[in-house]
Write an enzyme that holds these catalytic residues in place. Structure first.
Site: not given
Length: 303
Positions: A83, A114
């Protein structure tokens, strides 16, 4: 600390009968728990402020901001970073995310990605980070190996490190120059940290990016004067911002925006200061990007 002993993995007393509740009862429980998030975030504002001051300083000197996370945490980093270019006209390099499993993991979980610190270290290393950069490791549990590996590597090469977790005395905090532990308590759905924990982290990432960009001069009053007017909606927003600040009409805002190649800052300075595009650009550069100072500069120069 074992996973089962973490606050984020405890059972929530308010939702023990979740499977027997009506939809409205479930909604009320979730809503009541969500109300606790803002209070938890408020308690860590001093730590968030410390992180922002370092990030602002880094970006002002040409450094970059990186988020590192797995699963929901990584996705939150991607959302916040993505954004920044349209909202604040930053380059794609300024705010970035490294995510366990790579870009594909944003849409579909990549199991096991992960679990290795080395993967986080390798991914952040691939970004050629330096001691000018800041790395924020995001993990609700505070023990996810991927962001821990990223922070360890970043710290070793001298980058400033920030941890963002939801448990006290998180493992990841040991490798952070600024530790942010926002304690939202057990989830309504036990262990589902995409709920309150993720909401808290989203709120804090909003604060980090928005406040940093304000400090960098990308906002005038409460208007996004560095908006990247790349489509119809954003061009309309740009024209509205220009009209709001200068008091001009739509036609003048549109004309001036065209003269500046859809850049809002110089358009505002041109109209407020009665100067050319080149003069507006020079004033903005002299004022380090701050529109208010650029307007004052051209008005003083023309007095």
């Amino acid at each position: 600390m074992k996973l089962a002993k973490l606050t984020t993995e405890q059972r929530n007393a308010a939702s023990m009968a979740l499977d027997q509740m009506s939809a409205m009862e479930i909604l009320k429980v979730i809503n009541n728990e969500d109300k606790k998030v803002a209070t938890a975030v408020e308690k860590v504002l001093p730590q968030v402020n410390d992180a922002i001051e370092r990030i602002y300083s880094a970006l002002k000197q040409g450094g970059r901001l990186f988020y590192a996370g797995a699963g929901t945490s990584g996705r939150l980093g991607v959302v916040d970073a993505s954004e920044c270019p349209p909202t604040f006209m930053t380059s794609l390099d300024t705010v970035q995310t490294v995510m366990a499993g790579g870009n594909d993991a944003f849409f579909k979980a990549v199991e096991g990605s992960e679990d290795e610190e080395s993967m986080g270290a390798d991914d952040i290393k691939a970004k050629d980070i330096t001691d000018k950069d800041v790395v924020v490791g995001i993990t609700a549990s505070g023990r996810t190996p991927y962001p821990i590996g990223a922070l360890k590597y970043a710290r070793n090469i001298g980058a400033y490190t920030v941890s963002l977790s939801c448990n006290n005395h998180s493992l990841i905090s040991r490798f952070a120059d600024t530790e942010i532990e926002v304690i939202v308590g057990p989830e309504v759905l036990t262990g589902s940290t995409r709920m309150k924990a993720a909401t808290a982290h989203k709120m804090i990432l909003n604060m980090i990016s928005t406040t940093t960009m304000i400090k960098l001069g990308k906002v005038y009053e409460n208007l996004m004067v560095d908006v990247h007017a790349s489509n119809y909606k954003l061009k309309e927003r740009a024209r509205t911002i220009i009209m709001e600040i200068t008091g001009c009409d739509y036609k003048e805002a549109d004309h001036t925006l065209n003269l500046t190649n859809n850049q809002v800052k110089p358009a505002i300075v041109m109209i407020k200061g009665g100067v050319t595009y080149q003069e507006a650009e020079a004033a903005i550069e002299k004022s380090n990007g701050y529109v208010r100072d650029a307007i004052a500069f051209v008005l003083h120069s023309n007095a």
